[in-house]
Design a protein around this motif. Structure first.
Motif, PDB file in Angstrom:
ATOM      1  N   ILE A 110       0.904  -1.157   0.000  1.00 50.68           N
ATOM      2  CA  ILE A 110       0.000   0.000   0.000  1.00 50.68           C
ATOM      3  C   ILE A 110       0.944   1.208   0.000  1.00 50.68           C
ATOM      4  O   ILE A 110       1.567   1.521   1.019  1.00 50.68           O
ATOM      5  N   SER A 113      -6.069  -4.143   9.464  1.00 47.01           N
ATOM      6  CA  SER A 113      -6.931  -5.296   9.788  1.00 47.01           C
ATOM      7  C   SER A 113      -7.517  -5.269  11.195  1.00 47.01           C
ATOM      8  O   SER A 113      -8.410  -6.068  11.494  1.00 47.01           O
ATOM      9  N   PHE A 139      -3.188 -13.760   5.359  1.00 42.14           N
ATOM     10  CA  PHE A 139      -4.443 -12.991   5.415  1.00 42.14           C
ATOM     11  C   PHE A 139      -5.082 -12.764   4.055  1.00 42.14           C
ATOM     12  O   PHE A 139      -6.284 -12.594   3.943  1.00 42.14           O
ATOM     13  N   GLU A 150      -4.632   2.157  -1.546  1.00 39.51           N
ATOM     14  CA  GLU A 150      -4.799   0.701  -1.532  1.00 39.51           C
ATOM     15  C   GLU A 150      -5.694   0.240  -2.685  1.00 39.51           C
ATOM     16  O   GLU A 150      -5.423  -0.788  -3.309  1.00 39.51           O
ATOM     17  N   ASN A 207      -6.962  -8.259  -3.374  1.00 38.40           N
ATOM     18  CA  ASN A 207      -8.298  -8.156  -2.787  1.00 38.40           C
ATOM     19  C   ASN A 207      -9.375  -8.140  -3.876  1.00 38.40           C
ATOM     20  O   ASN A 207     -10.471  -8.673  -3.672  1.00 38.40           O
ATOM     21  N   TYR A 248     -14.455  -1.567   2.158  1.00 40.39           N
ATOM     22  CA  TYR A 248     -13.470  -2.387   2.886  1.00 40.39           C
ATOM     23  C   TYR A 248     -12.166  -1.606   3.090  1.00 40.39           C
ATOM     24  O   TYR A 248     -11.629  -1.531   4.202  1.00 40.39           O
ATOM     25  N   TYR A 300      -3.675 -14.869  11.740  1.00 39.09           N
ATOM     26  CA  TYR A 300      -3.563 -15.652  10.498  1.00 39.09           C
ATOM     27  C   TYR A 300      -2.686 -16.880  10.681  1.00 39.09           C
ATOM     28  O   TYR A 300      -2.907 -17.652  11.604  1.00 39.09           O
ATOM     29  N   SER A 338      -3.929  -8.099  14.773  1.00 37.06           N
ATOM     30  CA  SER A 338      -2.838  -7.301  14.210  1.00 37.06           C
ATOM     31  C   SER A 338      -3.293  -6.592  12.941  1.00 37.06           C
ATOM     32  O   SER A 338      -4.344  -6.908  12.383  1.00 37.06           O
ATOM     33  N   GLY A 339      -2.476  -5.657  12.478  1.00 39.43           N
ATOM     34  CA  GLY A 339      -2.731  -4.984  11.213  1.00 39.43           C
ATOM     35  C   GLY A 339      -1.409  -4.684  10.529  1.00 39.43           C
ATOM     36  O   GLY A 339      -0.380  -4.552  11.212  1.00 39.43           O
ATOM     37  N   VAL A 340      -1.429  -4.576   9.184  1.00 42.22           N
ATOM     38  CA  VAL A 340      -0.168  -4.343   8.467  1.00 42.22           C
ATOM     39  C   VAL A 340       0.378  -2.928   8.647  1.00 42.22           C
ATOM     40  O   VAL A 340       1.468  -2.625   8.186  1.00 42.22           O
ATOM     41  N   GLY A 360       3.445 -10.619   8.357  1.00 43.24           N
ATOM     42  CA  GLY A 360       2.703  -9.367   8.350  1.00 43.24           C
ATOM     43  C   GLY A 360       2.378  -8.831   9.736  1.00 43.24           C
ATOM     44  O   GLY A 360       1.488  -7.991   9.890  1.00 43.24           O
ATOM     45  N   ASN A 361       3.086  -9.310  10.756  1.00 44.27           N
ATOM     46  CA  ASN A 361       2.835  -8.842  12.128  1.00 44.27           C
ATOM     47  C   ASN A 361       4.056  -8.100  12.670  1.00 44.27           C
ATOM     48  O   ASN A 361       5.199  -8.454  12.362  1.00 44.27           O
TER      49      ASN A 361
HETATM   50  O1  DON Z   1      -6.504  -5.815   2.747  1.00 47.27           O
HETATM   51  C1  DON Z   1      -5.349  -5.608   3.070  1.00 47.27           C
HETATM   52  O2  DON Z   1      -4.418  -6.204   2.558  1.00 47.27           O
HETATM   53  C2  DON Z   1      -5.098  -4.554   4.147  1.00 47.27           C
HETATM   54  N1  DON Z   1      -6.008  -3.461   3.995  1.00 47.27           N
HETATM   55  C3  DON Z   1      -5.237  -5.120   5.529  1.00 47.27           C
HETATM   56  C4  DON Z   1      -4.352  -6.320   5.791  1.00 47.27           C
HETATM   57  C5  DON Z   1      -3.902  -6.474   7.201  1.00 47.27           C
HETATM   58  O3  DON Z   1      -3.810  -5.539   7.959  1.00 47.27           O
HETATM   59  C6  DON Z   1      -3.482  -7.837   7.595  1.00 47.27           C
HETATM   60  N2  DON Z   1      -2.962  -7.879   8.952  1.00 47.27           N
HETATM   61  N3  DON Z   1      -1.916  -8.189   9.391  1.00 47.27           N
END
Ligand code: DON
Length: 304
Positions: free
Chosen positions: A27, A63, A94, A157, A164, A188, A240, A256-258, A283-284
């Motif tokens: 992204i 995420s 993920f 994104e 996606n 999303y 994941y 978690s989130g990226v 991705g963590n």
């Molecule tokens: O859809 C995606 O790829 C991102 N918006 C979110 C992915 C994400 O945060 C996965 N977590 N670790």
């Protein structure tokens, strides 16, 4: 428990890992973030709090937003939700497509991207003003009206969201998406683009840490049992293909989130958020996982 002292000790111990891992760059807007940042904040259900470093810097929650989406979907659909999405850990990345093809368009759980895209579809079908309603819910749980989407991140994104787009097309082919796929992707990515700080996230997640407290925010109501079950999904699916490792090292439900954020919950005790953009291969956040591992080790407070 002197959480402030514990957090300060943790920071010293994780400094050797400060250059490990790589921030998300698929992204493009996220690639612009300074990777050398770290924040951490804890709130107990008894009103204690402690924080270190950049606990007040906002970042892209990505995420982690899937937890808010799940709360809304459970409130709207109840157990009907589980007809459209499973609740088993995936053991895959993920954004994996493989399982989705084999399982004919029913995503394994709500936290993989495929599951979140189905939840997005449900929210689009049921909410009057999805963008506004989602934001109002997050603001209400957080008790903070300044939380917002970052539309630049969402657009960035969308312009690069080929994987996606593939996932949502496969879902649509199998009849798992009712709305227009462009609308699903747009909403999303917007939900993922919400920005919050560690302090804001850990405060918001107290609502999930304390299932004995009434959960009712902007008309989104969950029973105590539903809140407890959200913790179960965070425990088994929040990381994941690293969910087992996270349970082993940290021993708390979380997500978690990226963007490099992680929120974890000790049911009936505390909620904690960490953030550092450098990620491991799953991705963590590298420093985030290390910090949480040290937290449950040093406090000896863990659900196991
Ligand atoms: O859809 C995606 O790829 C991102 N918006 C979110 C992915 C994400 O945060 C996965 N977590 N670790």
């Amino acid at each position: 428990m002197d959480y402030q002292q514990i957090l300060e000790n943790i920071y010293q111990e994780i400094l050797p890992y400060a250059k490990e891992g790589k921030q998300a760059d698929y992204i493009p807007e996220l690639a612009k973030v300074n990777p050398d940042q770290f924040g951490m904040c804890i709130h107990t259900i008894y009103g204690e709090t402690a924080s270190i470093e950049q606990a007040d810097t906002r970042f892209s929650i990505q995420s982690i937003s899937k937890v808010f989406a799940l709360a809304m979907c459970l409130s709207i659909k109840g157990d009907e939700l589980w007809k459209r999405v499973g609740k088993e850990p995936s053991g895959t990345a993920f954004n994996s497509l493989i399982q989705l093809e084999v399982e004919k368009g029913v995503p394994r759980n709500p936290f993989i991207n495929a599951g979140a895209l189905v939840m997005t579809d449900i929210l689009l079908s049921h909410l009057e003003n999805p963008e506004e309603d989602f934001l109002n819910f997050v603001r209400a749980v957080s008790n903070n009206q300044t939380i917002n989407y970052n539309r630049n991140v969402a657009t960035s994104e969308r312009e690069n969201g080929y994987l996606n787009a593939a996932i949502v097309n496969l879902l649509k082919y199998h009849g798992s998406i009712k709305n227009d796929i462009e609308d699903v992707l747009h909403f999303y990515f917007l939900m993922c683009s919400i920005e919050m700080s560690c302090r804001e996230l850990s405060l918001a997640f107290l609502a999930f840490a304390n299932h004995r407290r009434k959960f009712d925010y902007e008309g989104i109501r969950l029973t105590s049992s539903q809140v407890k079950r959200m913790n179960a999904i965070m425990q088994t699916c929040g990381f994941y293909d690293e969910a087992g490792e996270f349970a082993y090292l940290v021993g708390l439900p979380g997500k978690s989130g990226v963007g490099g954020g992680i929120v974890a919950i000790h049911p009936l005790l505390y909620s904690v958020a960490v953030w550092s953009p450098r990620l491991n291969s799953k991705g963590n956040s590298v420093m985030g996982i290390k910090a949480l591992e040290l937290l449950t080790t040093e406090t000896k407070e863990s659900i196991f």
